[in-house]
Enzyme design. Structure first.
Site, PDB file in Angstrom:
ATOM      1  N   ASP A  81       1.024  -1.091  -0.021  1.00 23.26           N
ATOM      2  CA  ASP A  81      -0.202   0.096  -0.044  1.00 23.26           C
ATOM      3  C   ASP A  81       1.159   1.522   0.054  1.00 23.26           C
ATOM      4  O   ASP A  81       2.390   1.193  -0.889  1.00 23.26           O
ATOM      5  CB  ASP A  81      -0.952  -0.036   1.469  1.00 23.26           C
ATOM      6  CG  ASP A  81      -2.333   1.497   1.536  1.00 23.26           C
ATOM      7  OD1 ASP A  81      -2.813   1.011   0.331  1.00 23.26           O
ATOM      8  OD2 ASP A  81      -1.643   2.350   2.246  1.00 23.26           O
TER       9      ASP A  81
ATOM     10  N   HIS B 183      -7.258  -6.382  -0.925  1.00 29.19           N
ATOM     11  CA  HIS B 183      -5.961  -4.990  -1.159  1.00 29.19           C
ATOM     12  C   HIS B 183      -5.052  -5.812   0.196  1.00 29.19           C
ATOM     13  O   HIS B 183      -4.025  -5.340   0.105  1.00 29.19           O
ATOM     14  CB  HIS B 183      -6.882  -4.034  -0.378  1.00 29.19           C
ATOM     15  CG  HIS B 183      -5.882  -3.003  -0.683  1.00 29.19           C
ATOM     16  ND1 HIS B 183      -4.915  -2.207  -1.308  1.00 29.19           N
ATOM     17  CD2 HIS B 183      -5.528  -1.873   1.256  1.00 29.19           C
ATOM     18  CE1 HIS B 183      -3.881  -1.853  -0.759  1.00 29.19           C
ATOM     19  NE2 HIS B 183      -4.351  -1.587   0.266  1.00 29.19           N
TER      20      HIS B 183
END
Length: 358
Positions: free
Chosen positions: A141, A335
């Site tokens: 991320d 994610h």
């Protein structure tokens, strides 16, 4: 006093620079004031670096090749709990900090203190602390832009780079917030919503349990309704647009989720949000980095169901990553990749690490 695997100084003497010493008790790992489900065979200490103090989880033999693990938003070093012991057992010296603004590390007040020069400089300081010239830099991320940028800002300290979720992309022609406004117009985009100090902070801080529950449970495979709502125009905030999960994802235990909730209840989310408030400043910093491209070996890993893929240009990765580059898409993964699918991620990391010439 003694908590979990670590013997802590009393609160009055738990100062930056003090080491949390290993304890022989086979109990969970202690992270600051909260006890989290364990990462075996690790130690934790505070390191003064680049004008801040970072809380660092460490494993492996000192003097072995170093692997730096850079977490994303809103995460902690704890997000690498499935990778740290595996990488250490494979012969690497693993350093996983709570990055500035997070967890047990410093949280400067100034927004500019969270720019990419500061974030990469913090991790260079960790290498200096252990006497290592280079490392493999791995980021998830927001940790992705940190490690990709480190290879350009500090090319002599980077032996290889792995990015999870966020691919290497060349510097855009316009400042990011300007580009996002042109793309999204009146529609909602969370990175723009995060720009105004205090607004997103108040929403996320108002109920950290709700924030973490929805973020961990809704940025995962199959949540199309939330994906559509996330760009719809209107006054709703960010967390309001995420669906309340019907159940906790099976990849995170109740205790693990509670650890995140406890830490962000204690610290708030402003430190992590300030990273987003430096998008344009980072764009300026990266105008003329020491290395125009990334020539060391690189690996990009993403989940096929990660919503971040919708607005990142991995088709342009080769313009920046000009050395050996490989891309892996894990089918069905969302994610929170290294937590959702640790076995597959670990296998890819070990294959990459063992192929790098140190």
């Amino acid at each position: 006093m003694q908590l979990g695997m670590f013997r802590l100084p009393s609160p009055a003497t738990n100062e930056p620079g003090r080491t949390l010493e290993p304890c022989s008790l086979p109990a969970p790992l202690c992270f600051g004031g909260t006890v989290a489900p364990g990462i075996q065979r690790t130690t934790q200490r505070f390191v003064d670096t680049n004008g801040v103090t970072l809380r660092v989880t460490e494993a492996g033999q000192h003097g072995a090749p170093v692997v730096l693990l850079a977490h994303g938003f809103p995460e902690l070093a704890y997000s690498w709990r499935h990778q740290i012991p595996v990488l250490a057992d494979a012969g690497f010296h693993v350093l996983a900090p709570d990055q500035r603004g997070y967890g047990g590390s410093s949280r400067p007040d100034e927004i500019a203190a969270y720019d990419i020069a500061s974030l990469t400089g913090d991790l260079v300081g960790l290498l200096d602390d252990v006497g290592a010239q280079t490392a493999i830099w791995i980021g998830h991320d927001w940790g992705g832009p940190v490690v990709w940028s480190a290879a350009q800002l500090h090319p002599d300290r980077v032996a290889g780079v792995v990015g999870l979720s966020v691919p290497p992309v060349p510097r855009p022609q316009a400042p990011p917030t300007e580009a996002f406004r042109n793309i999204f117009g009146e529609n909602f985009f969370y990175m723009l919503y995060f720009q105004e100090p205090g607004v997103a902070d108040a929403e996320l801080d108002s109920d950290p349990a709700r924030t973490m529950r929805r973020m961990m449970g809704s940025l995962s495979p199959g949540d199309r309704e939330s994906a559509l709502l996330m760009t719809a125009p209107g006054p709703m905030g960010f967390i309001d647009r995420l669906a309340e999960p019907a159940a906790r994802p099976d990849w995170i235990s109740a205790d693990e989720l509670d650890h995140y909730i406890a830490e962000f209840t204690r610290t708030g989310f402003t430190g992590g949000l300030n990273w987003y408030r430096n998008l344009d400043r980072n764009w300026e910093i990266m105008t003329n980095p020491r290395a125009a491209t990334i020539d060391v070996p690189t690996l990009f890993i993403a989940g096929s169901a990660d919503p971040v893929r919708a607005f990142t240009r991995r088709d342009r990765a080769a313009e920046l990553a000009t050395g050996p580059y490989r891309e892996v898409i894990i089918d069905g993964a969302g994610h929170w990749l290294q937590q959702e699918r640790p076995d597959e991620v670990n296998a890819e990391l070990l294959a990459f690490l063992n192929g790098v010439q140190w």
